[in-house]
Design an enzyme around this catalytic site. Structure first.
Site, PDB file in Angstrom:
ATOM      1  N   ARG A  15       0.802  -1.225   0.000  1.00  0.00           N
ATOM      2  CA  ARG A  15       0.000   0.000   0.000  1.00  0.00           C
ATOM      3  C   ARG A  15       0.841   1.285   0.000  1.00  0.00           C
ATOM      4  O   ARG A  15       0.310   2.374  -0.186  1.00  0.00           O
ATOM      5  CB  ARG A  15      -0.971  -0.014   1.192  1.00  0.00           C
ATOM      6  CG  ARG A  15      -2.175  -0.899   0.923  1.00  0.00           C
ATOM      7  CD  ARG A  15      -3.216  -0.726   2.007  1.00  0.00           C
ATOM      8  NE  ARG A  15      -2.864  -1.460   3.207  1.00  0.00           N
ATOM      9  CZ  ARG A  15      -3.280  -1.120   4.425  1.00  0.00           C
ATOM     10  NH1 ARG A  15      -4.019  -0.049   4.610  1.00  0.00           N
ATOM     11  NH2 ARG A  15      -2.941  -1.847   5.468  1.00  0.00           N
ATOM     12  N   GLY A  80       3.797 -15.649   7.213  1.00  0.00           N
ATOM     13  CA  GLY A  80       3.117 -15.286   8.458  1.00  0.00           C
ATOM     14  C   GLY A  80       4.093 -14.881   9.550  1.00  0.00           C
ATOM     15  O   GLY A  80       5.292 -15.127   9.462  1.00  0.00           O
ATOM     16  N   ASP A 105       7.677  -1.630  11.087  1.00  0.00           N
ATOM     17  CA  ASP A 105       6.718  -0.607  10.647  1.00  0.00           C
ATOM     18  C   ASP A 105       5.893  -0.066  11.809  1.00  0.00           C
ATOM     19  O   ASP A 105       4.865   0.571  11.601  1.00  0.00           O
ATOM     20  CB  ASP A 105       5.798  -1.175   9.553  1.00  0.00           C
ATOM     21  CG  ASP A 105       4.973  -2.361  10.027  1.00  0.00           C
ATOM     22  OD1 ASP A 105       5.156  -2.790  11.186  1.00  0.00           O
ATOM     23  OD2 ASP A 105       4.151  -2.866   9.237  1.00  0.00           O
ATOM     24  N   GLY A 140      -6.062  -8.137  15.498  1.00  0.00           N
ATOM     25  CA  GLY A 140      -6.337  -9.337  16.286  1.00  0.00           C
ATOM     26  C   GLY A 140      -6.924  -8.920  17.633  1.00  0.00           C
ATOM     27  O   GLY A 140      -6.545  -7.894  18.192  1.00  0.00           O
ATOM     28  N   GLU A 154      -7.560 -13.665  15.384  1.00  0.00           N
ATOM     29  CA  GLU A 154      -7.412 -12.764  14.239  1.00  0.00           C
ATOM     30  C   GLU A 154      -8.794 -12.348  13.732  1.00  0.00           C
ATOM     31  O   GLU A 154      -9.749 -13.134  13.799  1.00  0.00           O
ATOM     32  CB  GLU A 154      -6.627 -13.462  13.122  1.00  0.00           C
ATOM     33  CG  GLU A 154      -5.157 -13.619  13.440  1.00  0.00           C
ATOM     34  CD  GLU A 154      -4.508 -12.286  13.787  1.00  0.00           C
ATOM     35  OE1 GLU A 154      -4.409 -11.424  12.909  1.00  0.00           O
ATOM     36  OE2 GLU A 154      -4.126 -12.091  14.955  1.00  0.00           O
ATOM     37  N   ASN A 169      -4.478  -6.589  19.634  1.00  0.00           N
ATOM     38  CA  ASN A 169      -3.086  -7.046  19.644  1.00  0.00           C
ATOM     39  C   ASN A 169      -2.193  -6.069  18.876  1.00  0.00           C
ATOM     40  O   ASN A 169      -2.426  -5.798  17.697  1.00  0.00           O
ATOM     41  CB  ASN A 169      -3.025  -8.433  18.981  1.00  0.00           C
ATOM     42  CG  ASN A 169      -1.616  -8.958  18.860  1.00  0.00           C
ATOM     43  OD1 ASN A 169      -0.745  -8.603  19.658  1.00  0.00           O
ATOM     44  ND2 ASN A 169      -1.394  -9.805  17.862  1.00  0.00           N
ATOM     45  N   ARG A 315      25.397  22.907   6.488  1.00  0.00           N
ATOM     46  CA  ARG A 315      25.439  21.540   5.953  1.00  0.00           C
ATOM     47  C   ARG A 315      26.398  20.686   6.785  1.00  0.00           C
ATOM     48  O   ARG A 315      27.104  21.201   7.642  1.00  0.00           O
ATOM     49  CB  ARG A 315      25.825  21.582   4.475  1.00  0.00           C
ATOM     50  CG  ARG A 315      24.718  22.201   3.614  1.00  0.00           C
ATOM     51  CD  ARG A 315      25.156  22.369   2.184  1.00  0.00           C
ATOM     52  NE  ARG A 315      25.695  21.137   1.649  1.00  0.00           N
ATOM     53  CZ  ARG A 315      26.595  21.068   0.674  1.00  0.00           C
ATOM     54  NH1 ARG A 315      27.071  22.182   0.130  1.00  0.00           N
ATOM     55  NH2 ARG A 315      27.023  19.921   0.235  1.00  0.00           N
TER      56      ARG A 315
HETATM   57  C1  UD1 Z   1      -0.711  -8.839  12.955  1.00  0.00           C
HETATM   58  C2  UD1 Z   1      -1.255  -9.702  14.084  1.00  0.00           C
HETATM   59  C3  UD1 Z   1      -2.520  -9.041  14.610  1.00  0.00           C
HETATM   60  C4  UD1 Z   1      -2.214  -7.649  15.091  1.00  0.00           C
HETATM   61  C5  UD1 Z   1      -1.546  -6.826  13.991  1.00  0.00           C
HETATM   62  C6  UD1 Z   1      -1.042  -5.530  14.542  1.00  0.00           C
HETATM   63  C7  UD1 Z   1      -0.651 -12.008  13.529  1.00  0.00           C
HETATM   64  C8  UD1 Z   1      -1.124 -13.278  12.984  1.00  0.00           C
HETATM   65  N1  UD1 Z   1      -1.553 -11.003  13.558  1.00  0.00           N
HETATM   66  O1  UD1 Z   1      -1.687  -8.854  11.932  1.00  0.00           O
HETATM   67  O2  UD1 Z   1      -3.046  -9.809  15.695  1.00  0.00           O
HETATM   68  O3  UD1 Z   1      -3.388  -7.008  15.562  1.00  0.00           O
HETATM   69  O4  UD1 Z   1      -0.414  -7.524  13.420  1.00  0.00           O
HETATM   70  O5  UD1 Z   1      -0.592  -4.725  13.478  1.00  0.00           O
HETATM   71  O6  UD1 Z   1       0.488 -11.904  13.951  1.00  0.00           O
HETATM   72  N2  UD1 Z   1       5.683  -9.875   8.637  1.00  0.00           N
HETATM   73  C9  UD1 Z   1       6.837 -10.472   8.239  1.00  0.00           C
HETATM   74  N3  UD1 Z   1       6.765 -11.693   7.636  1.00  0.00           N
HETATM   75  C10 UD1 Z   1       5.581 -12.333   7.450  1.00  0.00           C
HETATM   76  C11 UD1 Z   1       4.398 -11.687   7.863  1.00  0.00           C
HETATM   77  C12 UD1 Z   1       4.476 -10.461   8.455  1.00  0.00           C
HETATM   78  O7  UD1 Z   1       7.935  -9.948   8.406  1.00  0.00           O
HETATM   79  O8  UD1 Z   1       5.602 -13.439   6.909  1.00  0.00           O
HETATM   80  C13 UD1 Z   1       5.757  -8.543   9.266  1.00  0.00           C
HETATM   81  C14 UD1 Z   1       5.107  -7.488   8.397  1.00  0.00           C
HETATM   82  O9  UD1 Z   1       6.076  -6.868   7.560  1.00  0.00           O
HETATM   83  C15 UD1 Z   1       4.535  -6.536   9.411  1.00  0.00           C
HETATM   84  C16 UD1 Z   1       4.240  -7.403  10.614  1.00  0.00           C
HETATM   85  O10 UD1 Z   1       5.010  -8.578  10.461  1.00  0.00           O
HETATM   86  O11 UD1 Z   1       5.480  -5.590   9.817  1.00  0.00           O
HETATM   87  C17 UD1 Z   1       2.769  -7.739  10.779  1.00  0.00           C
HETATM   88  O12 UD1 Z   1       2.348  -8.447   9.649  1.00  0.00           O
HETATM   89  P1  UD1 Z   1       0.939  -8.180   8.995  1.00  0.00           P
HETATM   90  O13 UD1 Z   1       0.805  -9.056   7.819  1.00  0.00           O
HETATM   91  O14 UD1 Z   1       0.692  -6.732   8.841  1.00  0.00           O
HETATM   92  O15 UD1 Z   1       0.011  -8.760  10.147  1.00  0.00           O
HETATM   93  P2  UD1 Z   1      -1.463  -8.339  10.411  1.00  0.00           P
HETATM   94  O16 UD1 Z   1      -2.348  -9.153   9.561  1.00  0.00           O
HETATM   95  O17 UD1 Z   1      -1.617  -6.873  10.394  1.00  0.00           O
END
Ligand code: UD1
Ligand code: MG
Length: 451
Positions: A15, A80, A105, A140, A154, A169, A315
């Site tokens: 995004r 994940g 992030d 979550g 979730e 979460n 600078r």
């Molecule tokens: C996750 C949590 C959710 C929480 C939310 C908060 C899980 C299953 N869910 O959901 O409960 O409320 O964050 O923002 O953990 N990432 C990786 N590798 C992966 C997947 C994710 O490095 O394989 C990193 C992403 O870059 C990101 C963070 O982990 O910085 C969270 O991943 P994201 O996919 O945004 O999780 P959510 O679905 O938002």
């Protein structure tokens, strides 16, 4: 208690619509990943592992730039959050202490919150950081009974009554590192997203007779950044906090909302900052200096009593001693300006040193670049550089020397000498009047010919 950090930074950040990995987008002059690492550094971690994926080389480089001791682990496919954490296991081999999972992030977790998590770990095996929100969206949900965290559900997997929960979460989790990896080994992909959820370790911990809790922090701390709009909101939030902190530290900001700070700006007490000043990274200003309106500072040090601007540009490598004056439309780069020295108007001073109490006349330029290499200009103490002097480097001006206005100085000026390097003036008596008459009659002739 020894702590290590696992910082997840593998996501693509679709995004953001960017070629740059999401965690490298900047807030206050530093990648958001660096903000997350700085937040975590409050715990003096034993080891820090950054899990990279999309743009992994650039992300790893940013992490080790910040701290060469940081370890990186590569997550080849984003399967994940539990899978991401598992990638850090090799880097934490032999480590028996606690691990805290942070996110590249999510840059604004406070030191105080992290200490509260560590404290809660003395009572529970797994500690999750949550936040209460009016708009729980797709976060979550934390299912609590008393201070026991029953499970994390979730959004995609939640029923209506669970979706009604507003305690969410943040993703931040603390547990003993060996136990964390052990719990993760039991996580499956059996869920709506088909991913390995880190959040599943809570239920697994209970199955094994372990305890879990969640503590709450302010929603602002858990702010995640997924789009340019959220990046702008994060920048604004950072700036608002930095301005408030500066005012609280005894700094005058005449129009706080127009001053922009970097993540590492240091201002001494009784500094006055006028409107529309921008601080890039690496600026230190000592007590009692004044930074006047519309100045831009980066990588520089301003000593006590100095006055900078309005409209000045400092600078990297600009070092101003006490009571210096840097005036309007003056640029200083990689140069030491000695105590009480003045560069007041329209000058460029680069790769140079200016001795104490010297005065650099308006329009002076250190010609430091020959098109291929950079050269130094050394100006002694109590020197008077006449207006519009070109100092063609490498060149030295001895103490108490002077240059005539408009000089092009190409060789060293001895101590106490006056250097004049310009064509001598010739006055032609009556010549100006003659020229005017000649030109006027030519114009009249042309007008007549044109009809
Ligand atoms: C996750 C949590 C959710 C929480 C939310 C908060 C899980 C299953 N869910 O959901 O409960 O409320 O964050 O923002 O953990 N990432 C990786 N590798 C992966 C997947 C994710 O490095 O394989 C990193 C992403 O870059 C990101 C963070 O982990 O910085 C969270 O991943 P994201 O996919 O945004 O999780 P959510 O679905 O938002
Ligand atoms: Mg997310």
């Amino acid at each position: 208690m020894s702590i290590s950090l696992i910082v997840l930074a593998a996501g693509q950040g679709t995004r953001m619509k960017s070629d740059l990995p999401k965690v490298l987008h900047q807030i206050a002059g530093a990648p958001m990943l660096v903000h997350a690492l700085r937040a975590g550094s409050a715990l003096s971690p034993d080891r820090t592992v950054v899990v990279t994926g999309h743009g992994s080389e650039a992300v790893a480089a940013a992490a080790t730039d910040y701290d060469p001791d940081i370890l990186t682990a590569h997550q080849a496919t984003q399967d994940g959050t539990a899978h991401a954490v598992a990638q850090a296991e090799a880097a934490l081999a032999g480590y028996e202490g606690d691990a805290i999972v942070l996110y590249g992030d999510t840059p604004f977790i406070s030191e105080e919150t992290l200490h509260r998590m560590v404290e809660a770990r003395t009572r529970h095996d797994v500690v999750v950081l949550g936040f209460d929100t009016a708009d729980p969206g797709r976060y979550g949900r934390l299912v609590m009974s008393g201070d026991r965290l029953e499970k994390i559900v979730e959004f995609k997997d939640a029923d209506d009554s669970t979706r009604a929960i507003t305690f969410c979460n943040s993703g931040v989790i603390a547990a003993s590192a060996p136990m964390l990896f052990d719990l993760i080994r039991a996580v499956t992909k059996d869920n709506a997203a088909g991913e390995y959820y880190l959040t599943d370790i809570v239920g697994i911990a209970h199955d094994r007779g372990l305890s879990a809790t969640a503590i709450a922090c302010a929603e602002a701390e858990t702010m995640g950044i997924n789009s340019r709009a959220e990046l702008a909101v994060a920048e604004a939030a950072f700036q608002a906090r930095a301005r408030a902190a500066a005012l609280d530290d005894g700094i005058t900001l005449t129009a706080p909302e127009t001053v922009h700070f970097a993540y590492d700006t240091v201002l001494g007490r009784d500094t006055i900052v006028e409107p529309n000043v921008v601080f890039g990274p690496g600026v230190t200003v000592e007590s009692g200096a004044t930074i006047r309106a519309f100045s831009h500072l980066e990588g520089c040090h301003v000593s006590r009593g100095a006055i900078v601007g309005p409209y000045a540009r400092l600078r990297p490598g600009a070092e101003l001693a006490e009571d210096t004056r840097i005036g309007n439309f003056v640029e200083v780069k990689n140069a030491l300006i000695g105590e009480g020295a003045k560069v007041n108007h329209l000058s460029y001073i680069g790769d140079a040193s200016v001795g104490e109490a010297s005065n650099i006349g308006a329009g002076t330029i250190t010609c430091n670049y020959d098109g291929v290499m950079k050269h130094r200009t050394e100006i002694g103490a109590r020197v008077f550089v006449g207006s519009n002097t070109m100092l063609v480097a490498p060149v030295k001006l001895g103490d108490e020397s002077m240059t005539g206005s408009g000089s092009v100085i190409t060789s060293d000026v001895p101590e106490g000498a006056l250097a004049i390097a310009r064509s001598p003036q010739a006055n032609k008596p009556g010549m100006a009047r003659k020229l005017f008459e000649m030109l006027k009659s030519r114009r009249a002739k042309q007008a007549k010919e044109a009809g």
